[in-house]
Write a protein that holds these residues in place. Sequence first.
Motif, PDB file in Angstrom:
ATOM      1  N   UNK A 170      57.809  91.816  25.276  1.00 34.57           N
ATOM      2  CA  UNK A 170      57.427  93.215  25.140  1.00 34.57           C
ATOM      3  C   UNK A 170      56.236  93.436  26.062  1.00 34.57           C
ATOM      4  N   UNK A 171      56.379  94.344  27.027  1.00 31.03           N
ATOM      5  CA  UNK A 171      55.322  94.530  28.021  1.00 31.03           C
ATOM      6  C   UNK A 171      54.682  95.912  27.989  1.00 31.03           C
ATOM      7  N   UNK A 172      55.226  96.839  27.206  1.00 28.25           N
ATOM      8  CA  UNK A 172      54.623  98.159  27.159  1.00 28.25           C
ATOM      9  C   UNK A 172      55.239  99.017  26.071  1.00 28.25           C
ATOM     10  N   UNK A 173      54.620 100.165  25.858  1.00 32.27           N
ATOM     11  CA  UNK A 173      55.094 101.110  24.845  1.00 32.27           C
ATOM     12  C   UNK A 173      54.653 102.510  25.224  1.00 32.27           C
ATOM     13  N   UNK A 174      55.462 103.476  24.817  1.00 32.19           N
ATOM     14  CA  UNK A 174      55.130 104.882  25.012  1.00 32.19           C
ATOM     15  C   UNK A 174      55.366 105.622  23.706  1.00 32.19           C
ATOM     16  N   UNK A 175      54.588 106.657  23.510  1.00 32.93           N
ATOM     17  CA  UNK A 175      54.704 107.501  22.323  1.00 32.93           C
ATOM     18  C   UNK A 175      54.899 108.930  22.787  1.00 32.93           C
ATOM     19  N   UNK A 176      55.852 109.640  22.193  1.00 34.14           N
ATOM     20  CA  UNK A 176      56.065 111.044  22.525  1.00 34.14           C
ATOM     21  C   UNK A 176      56.435 111.248  23.977  1.00 34.14           C
ATOM     22  N   UNK A 177      55.708 112.108  24.645  1.00 33.96           N
ATOM     23  CA  UNK A 177      55.999 112.483  26.021  1.00 33.96           C
ATOM     24  C   UNK A 177      55.312 111.598  27.048  1.00 33.96           C
ATOM     25  N   UNK A 178      55.384 110.296  26.873  1.00 31.24           N
ATOM     26  CA  UNK A 178      54.888 109.377  27.890  1.00 31.24           C
ATOM     27  C   UNK A 178      53.483 108.852  27.680  1.00 31.24           C
ATOM     28  N   UNK A 179      52.886 109.093  26.511  1.00 34.90           N
ATOM     29  CA  UNK A 179      51.558 108.536  26.248  1.00 34.90           C
ATOM     30  C   UNK A 179      51.675 107.019  26.157  1.00 34.90           C
ATOM     31  N   UNK A 180      51.004 106.313  27.043  1.00 38.37           N
ATOM     32  CA  UNK A 180      51.111 104.855  27.123  1.00 38.37           C
ATOM     33  C   UNK A 180      50.188 104.182  26.121  1.00 38.37           C
ATOM     34  N   UNK A 181      50.706 103.133  25.514  1.00 36.38           N
ATOM     35  CA  UNK A 181      49.924 102.343  24.575  1.00 36.38           C
ATOM     36  C   UNK A 181      49.573 101.001  25.175  1.00 36.38           C
ATOM     37  N   UNK A 182      48.717 100.292  24.493  1.00 35.58           N
ATOM     38  CA  UNK A 182      48.358  98.939  24.934  1.00 35.58           C
ATOM     39  C   UNK A 182      48.558  97.985  23.766  1.00 35.58           C
ATOM     40  N   UNK A 183      49.075  96.804  24.108  1.00 35.87           N
ATOM     41  CA  UNK A 183      49.330  95.776  23.104  1.00 35.87           C
ATOM     42  C   UNK A 183      48.035  95.006  22.888  1.00 35.87           C
ATOM     43  N   UNK A 227      60.685  96.176  27.509  1.00 38.16           N
ATOM     44  CA  UNK A 227      60.867  94.729  27.542  1.00 38.16           C
ATOM     45  C   UNK A 227      61.068  94.276  28.981  1.00 38.16           C
ATOM     46  N   UNK A 228      60.567  93.094  29.287  1.00 36.20           N
ATOM     47  CA  UNK A 228      60.676  92.539  30.631  1.00 36.20           C
ATOM     48  C   UNK A 228      62.144  92.406  31.062  1.00 36.20           C
ATOM     49  N   UNK A 229      62.994  91.848  30.230  1.00 39.55           N
ATOM     50  CA  UNK A 229      64.406  91.638  30.579  1.00 39.55           C
ATOM     51  C   UNK A 229      65.305  92.779  30.075  1.00 39.55           C
TER      52      UNK A 229
END
Length: 158
Positions: free
Chosen positions: A67-80, A135-137
Amino acid sequence: MLFFALLMAGEASLLCLSASPAWAHDFKHGPITIAHPFVRVDSACDGPVTKAYVMLLVNQGGQPDRLVGAQLGDGLRGRILASPRSGGGAPQPLAGLDLPAGGRASLMPPAHVIEFPRASRDLQQGAAVPGVLEFERAGAARIRFMIEAAGKTGNGCR
């Protein structure tokens, strides 16, 4: 559904959770199953922050993924983030969360979480918000995060 299958399989860490319909949602993306993704606004020492959690990620494939990233709603980027094992100090950003072939991982306190520091969306408990787990793959998995009651995190503000 995956959640109930895991309960029947004896996942002790999940036994303490409610089996309400809100818990019974999961998503399949290629070899990855995403069980019960949810968000909540947690109170922290420096004010409220929106965090995302995933009860369980299961990789049923023959190759590891991440898992390399996440977004919420309209593209708000999160950090792990990963919390220090000692229980003290601030959570540290991770480049990704490993998901071994045939293995599992979770994004739950106290170990891991996805933080959306600038989420300004008015989150209504019981509703859902669209999101993406990257996800990376396996690529981008489009999901819906359930919105749950606010929580309190932290190790005491000083």
